[in-house]
Design a protein around this motif. Structure first.
Motif, PDB file in Angstrom:
ATOM      1  N   SER A   1      12.895   0.911 -15.481  1.00 56.96           N
ATOM      2  CA  SER A   1      12.965   1.937 -16.522  1.00 56.96           C
ATOM      3  C   SER A   1      12.014   3.092 -16.238  1.00 56.96           C
ATOM      4  O   SER A   1      11.902   4.020 -17.039  1.00 56.96           O
ATOM      5  N   GLN A   2      11.339   3.007 -15.103  1.00 58.94           N
ATOM      6  CA  GLN A   2      10.414   4.050 -14.664  1.00 58.94           C
ATOM      7  C   GLN A   2      10.331   3.969 -13.142  1.00 58.94           C
ATOM      8  O   GLN A   2      10.735   2.960 -12.556  1.00 58.94           O
ATOM      9  N   PRO A   3       9.844   5.001 -12.489  1.00 55.24           N
ATOM     10  CA  PRO A   3       9.705   4.912 -11.028  1.00 55.24           C
ATOM     11  C   PRO A   3       8.741   3.797 -10.634  1.00 55.24           C
ATOM     12  O   PRO A   3       7.674   3.653 -11.221  1.00 55.24           O
ATOM     13  N   VAL A   4       9.140   3.000  -9.635  1.00 53.76           N
ATOM     14  CA  VAL A   4       8.303   1.916  -9.110  1.00 53.76           C
ATOM     15  C   VAL A   4       8.395   1.923  -7.590  1.00 53.76           C
ATOM     16  O   VAL A   4       9.325   2.478  -7.003  1.00 53.76           O
ATOM     17  N   THR A   5       7.445   1.270  -6.943  1.00 53.16           N
ATOM     18  CA  THR A   5       7.483   1.146  -5.489  1.00 53.16           C
ATOM     19  C   THR A   5       8.392  -0.009  -5.099  1.00 53.16           C
ATOM     20  O   THR A   5       8.735  -0.874  -5.922  1.00 53.16           O
TER      21      THR A   5
ATOM     22  N   ASN B   1       0.817  -1.222   0.000  1.00 48.85           N
ATOM     23  CA  ASN B   1       0.000   0.000   0.000  1.00 48.85           C
ATOM     24  C   ASN B   1       0.850   1.271   0.000  1.00 48.85           C
ATOM     25  O   ASN B   1       0.318   2.377   0.068  1.00 48.85           O
ATOM     26  N   ARG B   2       2.159   1.127  -0.057  1.00 47.79           N
ATOM     27  CA  ARG B   2       3.042   2.302  -0.108  1.00 47.79           C
ATOM     28  C   ARG B   2       3.018   2.898  -1.518  1.00 47.79           C
ATOM     29  O   ARG B   2       2.917   2.171  -2.511  1.00 47.79           O
ATOM     30  N   THR B   3       3.174   4.208  -1.606  1.00 50.78           N
ATOM     31  CA  THR B   3       3.031   4.884  -2.897  1.00 50.78           C
ATOM     32  C   THR B   3       4.318   5.539  -3.398  1.00 50.78           C
ATOM     33  O   THR B   3       4.334   6.081  -4.500  1.00 50.78           O
ATOM     34  N   SER B   4       5.392   5.502  -2.603  1.00 53.28           N
ATOM     35  CA  SER B   4       6.645   6.143  -3.022  1.00 53.28           C
ATOM     36  C   SER B   4       7.237   5.402  -4.220  1.00 53.28           C
ATOM     37  O   SER B   4       7.521   4.208  -4.141  1.00 53.28           O
ATOM     38  N   GLU B   5       7.408   6.102  -5.323  1.00 54.61           N
ATOM     39  CA  GLU B   5       7.937   5.507  -6.542  1.00 54.61           C
ATOM     40  C   GLU B   5       9.257   6.166  -6.929  1.00 54.61           C
ATOM     41  O   GLU B   5       9.356   7.392  -6.965  1.00 54.61           O
ATOM     42  N   LYS B   6      10.262   5.342  -7.212  1.00 51.84           N
ATOM     43  CA  LYS B   6      11.574   5.829  -7.635  1.00 51.84           C
ATOM     44  C   LYS B   6      12.162   4.841  -8.631  1.00 51.84           C
ATOM     45  O   LYS B   6      11.746   3.674  -8.698  1.00 51.84           O
ATOM     46  N   PHE B   7      13.158   5.310  -9.410  1.00 54.04           N
ATOM     47  CA  PHE B   7      13.955   4.368 -10.174  1.00 54.04           C
ATOM     48  C   PHE B   7      14.700   3.488  -9.167  1.00 54.04           C
ATOM     49  O   PHE B   7      15.217   4.000  -8.164  1.00 54.04           O
ATOM     50  N   ARG B   8      14.763   2.183  -9.419  1.00 50.09           N
ATOM     51  CA  ARG B   8      15.390   1.275  -8.457  1.00 50.09           C
ATOM     52  C   ARG B   8      16.202   0.217  -9.193  1.00 50.09           C
ATOM     53  O   ARG B   8      15.840  -0.202 -10.302  1.00 50.09           O
ATOM     54  N   ASN B   9      17.310  -0.223  -8.548  1.00 48.89           N
ATOM     55  CA  ASN B   9      18.059  -1.348  -9.099  1.00 48.89           C
ATOM     56  C   ASN B   9      18.437  -2.312  -7.979  1.00 48.89           C
ATOM     57  O   ASN B   9      18.545  -1.921  -6.808  1.00 48.89           O
ATOM     58  N   GLY B  10      18.584  -3.578  -8.332  1.00 49.40           N
ATOM     59  CA  GLY B  10      18.869  -4.593  -7.329  1.00 49.40           C
ATOM     60  C   GLY B  10      19.399  -5.864  -7.953  1.00 49.40           C
ATOM     61  O   GLY B  10      19.608  -5.951  -9.176  1.00 49.40           O
ATOM     62  N   VAL B  11      19.604  -6.874  -7.094  1.00 51.39           N
ATOM     63  CA  VAL B  11      20.180  -8.142  -7.540  1.00 51.39           C
ATOM     64  C   VAL B  11      19.506  -9.278  -6.792  1.00 51.39           C
ATOM     65  O   VAL B  11      19.189  -9.168  -5.607  1.00 51.39           O
ATOM     66  N   GLY B  12      19.298 -10.370  -7.487  1.00 54.12           N
ATOM     67  CA  GLY B  12      18.779 -11.584  -6.878  1.00 54.12           C
ATOM     68  C   GLY B  12      19.597 -12.774  -7.334  1.00 54.12           C
ATOM     69  O   GLY B  12      20.237 -12.731  -8.395  1.00 54.12           O
ATOM     70  N   VAL B  13      19.576 -13.823  -6.535  1.00 57.47           N
ATOM     71  CA  VAL B  13      20.350 -15.032  -6.862  1.00 57.47           C
ATOM     72  C   VAL B  13      19.444 -16.244  -6.741  1.00 57.47           C
ATOM     73  O   VAL B  13      18.638 -16.344  -5.809  1.00 57.47           O
ATOM     74  N   SER B  14      19.590 -17.164  -7.679  1.00 54.53           N
ATOM     75  CA  SER B  14      18.825 -18.407  -7.682  1.00 54.53           C
ATOM     76  C   SER B  14      19.780 -19.574  -7.855  1.00 54.53           C
ATOM     77  O   SER B  14      20.712 -19.511  -8.675  1.00 54.53           O
ATOM     78  N   GLY B  15      19.575 -20.638  -7.087  1.00 52.63           N
ATOM     79  CA  GLY B  15      20.357 -21.856  -7.254  1.00 52.63           C
ATOM     80  C   GLY B  15      21.813 -21.762  -6.855  1.00 52.63           C
ATOM     81  O   GLY B  15      22.596 -22.656  -7.167  1.00 52.63           O
ATOM     82  N   GLY B  16      22.195 -20.675  -6.199  1.00 50.45           N
ATOM     83  CA  GLY B  16      23.575 -20.542  -5.734  1.00 50.45           C
ATOM     84  C   GLY B  16      24.560 -20.096  -6.794  1.00 50.45           C
ATOM     85  O   GLY B  16      25.749 -19.941  -6.497  1.00 50.45           O
ATOM     86  N   HIS B  17      24.067 -19.812  -8.019  1.00 57.26           N
ATOM     87  CA  HIS B  17      25.013 -19.389  -9.057  1.00 57.26           C
ATOM     88  C   HIS B  17      24.381 -18.537 -10.158  1.00 57.26           C
ATOM     89  O   HIS B  17      25.094 -17.888 -10.916  1.00 57.26           O
ATOM     90  N   ILE B  18      23.050 -18.545 -10.285  1.00 55.86           N
ATOM     91  CA  ILE B  18      22.395 -17.705 -11.289  1.00 55.86           C
ATOM     92  C   ILE B  18      22.128 -16.336 -10.676  1.00 55.86           C
ATOM     93  O   ILE B  18      21.379 -16.208  -9.705  1.00 55.86           O
ATOM     94  N   VAL B  19      22.760 -15.310 -11.248  1.00 54.77           N
ATOM     95  CA  VAL B  19      22.665 -13.946 -10.711  1.00 54.77           C
ATOM     96  C   VAL B  19      21.829 -13.107 -11.670  1.00 54.77           C
ATOM     97  O   VAL B  19      22.134 -13.026 -12.865  1.00 54.77           O
ATOM     98  N   ARG B  20      20.770 -12.487 -11.150  1.00 52.50           N
ATOM     99  CA  ARG B  20      19.885 -11.675 -11.962  1.00 52.50           C
ATOM    100  C   ARG B  20      19.877 -10.243 -11.445  1.00 52.50           C
ATOM    101  O   ARG B  20      19.502  -9.985 -10.305  1.00 52.50           O
TER     102      ARG B  20
END
Length: 254
Positions: free
Chosen positions: A197-201, A173-192
């Motif tokens: 490309s637009q402001p998001v919560t 329910n939060r409304t603050s939107e900004k450009f954001r970047n991050g990283v996730g890992v799956s299976g101990g070796h796949i890095v995403r």
């Protein structure tokens, strides 16, 4: 204001490329531009078993790179090619990390477990780490208790996804939107890696990693004007503002 001319790849084609990578045949390009729940993102995937993923802060003279061009030029002088890069965590006015930062086995800044304001201190925060063919995103206290000594590590916050669940402090329910970047890992070796490309919560961004990118653990790296990416395969080379820590994927002899 960011102005971009972007091609949005159909979801089926994007995930076909992902499946090819996981099957052992790398897709032609590591990055794709996608849409999820009405928002646009650039997503780049690398397998730590096949790609050289590093963190960078200073050049040999101790000067902060501050951006992708200087890093790419420095690597080129060593016969290496920067094929992808992204800003890799929060930093102070001198562009130094505010949390744990390990580069090539050397700790350049200790872990920060203090309370405070801002996204970094929105607990739980976490550590993105790379150690040879292994990679992960770990909640900070758990990472410290493990006494792990990876070759590369950067601390940021908040965690977006922990053990397959969206961080309980991130509400839809939060409304603050900004450009954001991050990283996730799956299976101990796949890095995403992903950047909006637009402001998001925060919730939209966490949802992307959990539902679309299938990352059980994901970490917010930064946002606003600091959120930037270098991805020649999709014609991205952001130069909005100087930044601190960087994560890059490097190839030799290309």
């Amino acid at each position: 204001m960011r102005v971009a001319n972007r091609w949005l790849i159909p979801a089926a084609l994007f995930w076909c490329a992902i499946a090819s990578l996981q099957a052992g045949a790398a897709p032609a390009q590591p990055c794709a531009e996608i849409e999820e729940a009405g928002a646009a993102y650039t997503v780049c995937e690398f397998d730590a078993r096949k790609s050289t993923i590093r963190l960078f802060l200073n050049d040999a003279a101790g000067v902060v790179y501050g951006g992708f061009s200087r890093l790419a030029d420095n690597l080129a002088g060593k016969g290496e090619t920067l094929v992808f890069a992204m800003n890799a965590g929060m930093y102070d006015a001198a562009f130094q990390p505010v949390g744990l930062f390990v580069e090539a086995g050397t700790t350049l800044h200790a872990a920060n477990t203090a309370a405070g304001d801002g996204n970094f201190h929105m607990k739980p925060n976490g550590v993105f780490w790379i150690d040879g063919a292994r990679a992960g995103v770990s909640e900070t206290s758990r990472f410290l208790k493990s006494r792990a000594h990876p070759a590369y590590a950067t601390q940021s916050g908040p965690m977006l996804v922990l053990g397959g669940r969206i961080n309980p402090r991130i509400h839809d329910n939060r409304t603050s939107e900004k450009f954001r970047n991050g990283v996730g890992v799956s299976g101990g070796h796949i890095v995403r890696f992903a950047i909006s490309s637009q402001p998001v919560t925060f919730h939209q961004f966490a949802h992307l990693f959990r539902e679309r990118l299938k990352c059980p653990d994901a970490l917010f790296l930064d946002g606003g004007s600091a959120s930037s990416i270098y991805a020649p395969s999709v014609s991205r080379h952001d130069r909005f503002h100087p930044v601190g820590p960087l994560v890059g994927v490097v190839e030799k002899g290309r």
